[in-house]
Structure formats: structure tokens, C-alpha cells
Write a protein that holds these residues in place. Structure first.
Motif, PDB file in Angstrom:
ATOM      1  N   ARG A  20       5.206 -13.110  16.177  1.00  0.00           N
ATOM      2  CA  ARG A  20       3.991 -14.090  16.299  1.00  0.00           C
ATOM      3  C   ARG A  20       3.144 -13.361  15.093  1.00  0.00           C
ATOM      4  O   ARG A  20       2.151 -13.927  14.458  1.00  0.00           O
ATOM      5  N   ALA A  21       3.185 -11.910  14.937  1.00  0.00           N
ATOM      6  CA  ALA A  21       2.297 -11.421  13.979  1.00  0.00           C
ATOM      7  C   ALA A  21       2.777 -11.116  12.488  1.00  0.00           C
ATOM      8  O   ALA A  21       3.754 -10.598  12.354  1.00  0.00           O
ATOM      9  N   ILE A  22       2.636 -12.304  11.587  1.00  0.00           N
ATOM     10  CA  ILE A  22       2.909 -12.268  10.390  1.00  0.00           C
ATOM     11  C   ILE A  22       2.480 -11.378   9.632  1.00  0.00           C
ATOM     12  O   ILE A  22       1.280 -11.086   9.430  1.00  0.00           O
ATOM     13  N   GLN A  23       3.359 -10.695   8.811  1.00  0.00           N
ATOM     14  CA  GLN A  23       3.576  -9.636   7.938  1.00  0.00           C
ATOM     15  C   GLN A  23       3.370 -10.180   6.651  1.00  0.00           C
ATOM     16  O   GLN A  23       4.235 -10.823   6.099  1.00  0.00           O
ATOM     17  N   VAL A  24       2.509  -9.443   5.777  1.00  0.00           N
ATOM     18  CA  VAL A  24       2.333  -9.956   4.382  1.00  0.00           C
ATOM     19  C   VAL A  24       3.092  -8.587   3.555  1.00  0.00           C
ATOM     20  O   VAL A  24       2.608  -7.607   3.781  1.00  0.00           O
ATOM     21  N   CYS A  25       4.019  -9.270   2.697  1.00  0.00           N
ATOM     22  CA  CYS A  25       4.976  -8.071   2.381  1.00  0.00           C
ATOM     23  C   CYS A  25       4.940  -8.284   0.778  1.00  0.00           C
ATOM     24  O   CYS A  25       5.159  -9.484   0.351  1.00  0.00           O
ATOM     25  N   LEU A  26       5.085  -7.378  -0.117  1.00  0.00           N
ATOM     26  CA  LEU A  26       5.203  -7.520  -1.383  1.00  0.00           C
ATOM     27  C   LEU A  26       6.654  -7.822  -2.004  1.00  0.00           C
ATOM     28  O   LEU A  26       7.539  -7.444  -1.287  1.00  0.00           O
ATOM     29  N   THR A  27       6.674  -8.734  -2.847  1.00  0.00           N
ATOM     30  CA  THR A  27       8.117  -9.105  -3.325  1.00  0.00           C
ATOM     31  C   THR A  27       8.233  -7.788  -4.585  1.00  0.00           C
ATOM     32  O   THR A  27       7.383  -7.243  -5.025  1.00  0.00           O
ATOM     33  N   SER A  28       9.475  -7.984  -5.161  1.00  0.00           N
ATOM     34  CA  SER A  28       9.739  -7.047  -6.317  1.00  0.00           C
ATOM     35  C   SER A  28       8.720  -7.544  -7.388  1.00  0.00           C
ATOM     36  O   SER A  28       8.185  -6.673  -8.079  1.00  0.00           O
ATOM     37  N   ALA A  86       3.324  -4.685   4.118  1.00  0.00           N
ATOM     38  CA  ALA A  86       3.417  -4.951   5.104  1.00  0.00           C
ATOM     39  C   ALA A  86       2.342  -4.929   6.249  1.00  0.00           C
ATOM     40  O   ALA A  86       2.402  -4.551   7.254  1.00  0.00           O
ATOM     41  N   GLN A  87       1.199  -5.680   6.016  1.00  0.00           N
ATOM     42  CA  GLN A  87       0.186  -5.869   6.611  1.00  0.00           C
ATOM     43  C   GLN A  87      -0.218  -7.302   7.110  1.00  0.00           C
ATOM     44  O   GLN A  87       0.287  -8.203   6.401  1.00  0.00           O
ATOM     45  N   THR A  88      -1.009  -7.441   8.241  1.00  0.00           N
ATOM     46  CA  THR A  88      -1.326  -8.694   8.701  1.00  0.00           C
ATOM     47  C   THR A  88      -2.549  -9.465   7.872  1.00  0.00           C
ATOM     48  O   THR A  88      -3.194  -8.583   7.310  1.00  0.00           O
ATOM     49  N   ALA A  89      -2.779 -10.687   7.927  1.00  0.00           N
ATOM     50  CA  ALA A  89      -3.752 -11.128   7.110  1.00  0.00           C
ATOM     51  C   ALA A  89      -5.215 -10.701   7.864  1.00  0.00           C
ATOM     52  O   ALA A  89      -6.191 -10.271   7.060  1.00  0.00           O
ATOM     53  N   LYS A  90      -5.139 -10.430   9.130  1.00  0.00           N
ATOM     54  CA  LYS A  90      -6.214  -9.740   9.623  1.00  0.00           C
ATOM     55  C   LYS A  90      -6.497  -8.560   9.271  1.00  0.00           C
ATOM     56  O   LYS A  90      -7.906  -8.112   8.834  1.00  0.00           O
ATOM     57  N   ARG A 113       5.628 -13.925   3.251  1.00  0.00           N
ATOM     58  CA  ARG A 113       5.254 -13.630   4.794  1.00  0.00           C
ATOM     59  C   ARG A 113       6.415 -13.458   5.667  1.00  0.00           C
ATOM     60  O   ARG A 113       7.304 -14.474   5.401  1.00  0.00           O
ATOM     61  N   GLN A 114       6.471 -12.286   6.492  1.00  0.00           N
ATOM     62  CA  GLN A 114       7.462 -12.386   7.235  1.00  0.00           C
ATOM     63  C   GLN A 114       7.314 -12.222   8.681  1.00  0.00           C
ATOM     64  O   GLN A 114       5.914 -11.560   8.901  1.00  0.00           O
ATOM     65  N   PRO A 115       7.954 -12.363   9.844  1.00  0.00           N
ATOM     66  CA  PRO A 115       7.528 -12.200  11.037  1.00  0.00           C
ATOM     67  C   PRO A 115       7.538 -10.670  11.419  1.00  0.00           C
ATOM     68  O   PRO A 115       8.219  -9.986  10.701  1.00  0.00           O
ATOM     69  N   GLY A 116       6.475 -10.007  12.122  1.00  0.00           N
ATOM     70  CA  GLY A 116       6.754  -8.798  12.554  1.00  0.00           C
ATOM     71  C   GLY A 116       7.685  -8.391  13.215  1.00  0.00           C
ATOM     72  O   GLY A 116       8.374  -9.026  13.973  1.00  0.00           O
ATOM     73  N   LEU A 117       8.066  -6.971  12.864  1.00  0.00           N
ATOM     74  CA  LEU A 117       9.112  -6.336  13.768  1.00  0.00           C
ATOM     75  C   LEU A 117       8.667  -6.242  15.320  1.00  0.00           C
ATOM     76  O   LEU A 117       9.875  -6.594  16.018  1.00  0.00           O
ATOM     77  N   LYS A 118       7.726  -5.818  15.621  1.00  0.00           N
ATOM     78  CA  LYS A 118       7.388  -5.740  16.978  1.00  0.00           C
ATOM     79  C   LYS A 118       6.946  -6.932  17.812  1.00  0.00           C
ATOM     80  O   LYS A 118       7.216  -7.220  18.851  1.00  0.00           O
ATOM     81  N   ASP A 119       6.333  -7.917  16.963  1.00  0.00           N
ATOM     82  CA  ASP A 119       5.609  -9.259  17.439  1.00  0.00           C
ATOM     83  C   ASP A 119       5.858 -10.333  16.461  1.00  0.00           C
ATOM     84  O   ASP A 119       5.112 -10.200  15.429  1.00  0.00           O
TER      85      ASP A 119
END
Length: 138
Positions: free
Chosen positions: A87-95, A47-51, A79-85
Motif C-alpha cells: 500500500r506504501a507506494i515508492q517513488v523510484c527513478l527511471t534510467s 525509492a521514497q514515498t511521497a510523504k 511509482r511502485q508498490p513498496g516491498l514491505k507494504d
């Protein structure tokens, strides 16, 4: 100066050789060395951003976006919306992306060993230290 003595030429030639080796080791898993780098970052911390990924890998954001598009298409990340923001898209692993960690890590370890076969252990450690010295941030 002879071309073959130019540091840039020597490093480029070595990098091409190592890149080819790593591509071959990763081919059975359907990923490239660049895609591996993104996955490794996410295996280390999901769960990191592209940045954040771009900064860690010293890549520009458009390069990272292209890699993310390709591995998302393979079903390895989402890609998922961030929990806190949101607008900040989080990149998350799938299974499917998580399942690749063990075999791909082994392939990378094998590739590293193959890349350094010509060196004794102390020489390979010294090589890595010398290469780090060429990187101002290290």
C-alpha cells in the motif's frame, strides 16, 4: 514602514529573481526547480514515498503529488508498490531520471554561482547562514 524595507517583500523579490535564474538553467533539461528538488531527493536516496519527499522538502502532499505526476509523465520516475507494504507506494527513478543527475547537478551549481555573483565568498556563506536562521527547523 516602507514596502521596500519589509523583510517579506525583500525576500519575495529576491526569491523571484533566483527562481527565474534557476528556471532558465534547468530549462534545457525540461525540468523546473520544484521537479529538480524531487529528483535531488531521489538521487540522494532512491525509492521514497511521497510523504517522505513532502517532509524533506517542507511541501504539502498535494503539491508533491502534482510534481510527481508531471515528472512521471516525462518518464523520469515511476511509482511502485513498496516491498514491505504494497500500500506504501515508492517513488523510484527511471534510467532516464538517473541520466539527468550529472548534467542537472552541474546546472544547479552554475545557477548557485550566478545567483551569488554579487557577493564575495565569505558574504555568500554568511547570507546562507542568515537565511537558515529564518527557518526555525534549521
Amino acid at each position: 514602514m516602507e514596502l521596500e524595507q519589509c523583510v517579506n517583500f525583500i525576500l519575495t523579490k529576491a526569491q523571484q529573481s533566483v527562481q527565474h535564474l534557476f528556471k532558465n538553467e534547468l530549462a534545457p533539461y525540461g525540468i523546473t526547480p520544484g521537479q529538480y528538488a524531487i529528483l535531488k531527493c531521489l538521487w540522494d536516496e532512491n525509492a521514497q514515498t511521497a510523504k517522505q519527499l513532502a517532509e524533506r522538502l517542507y511541501l504539502d502532499s498535494s503539491t508533491v503529488t502534482g510534481i510527481l505526476d508531471r515528472i512521471e509523465h516525462k518518464g523520469l520516475i515511476e511509482r511502485q508498490p513498496g516491498l514491505k507494504d504494497r500500500r506504501a507506494i515508492q517513488v523510484c527513478l527511471t534510467s532516464k531520471g538517473r541520466e539527468l543527475e550529472k548534467p542537472v547537478t552541474q546546472a544547479i551549481e552554475d545557477a548557485n554561482k550566478k545567483a551569488l555573483l554579487a557577493f564575495k565568498t565569505a558574504e555568500s556563506e554568511n547570507l546562507k547562514l542568515l537565511l537558515h536562521k529564518l527557518n526555525p527547523g534549521d
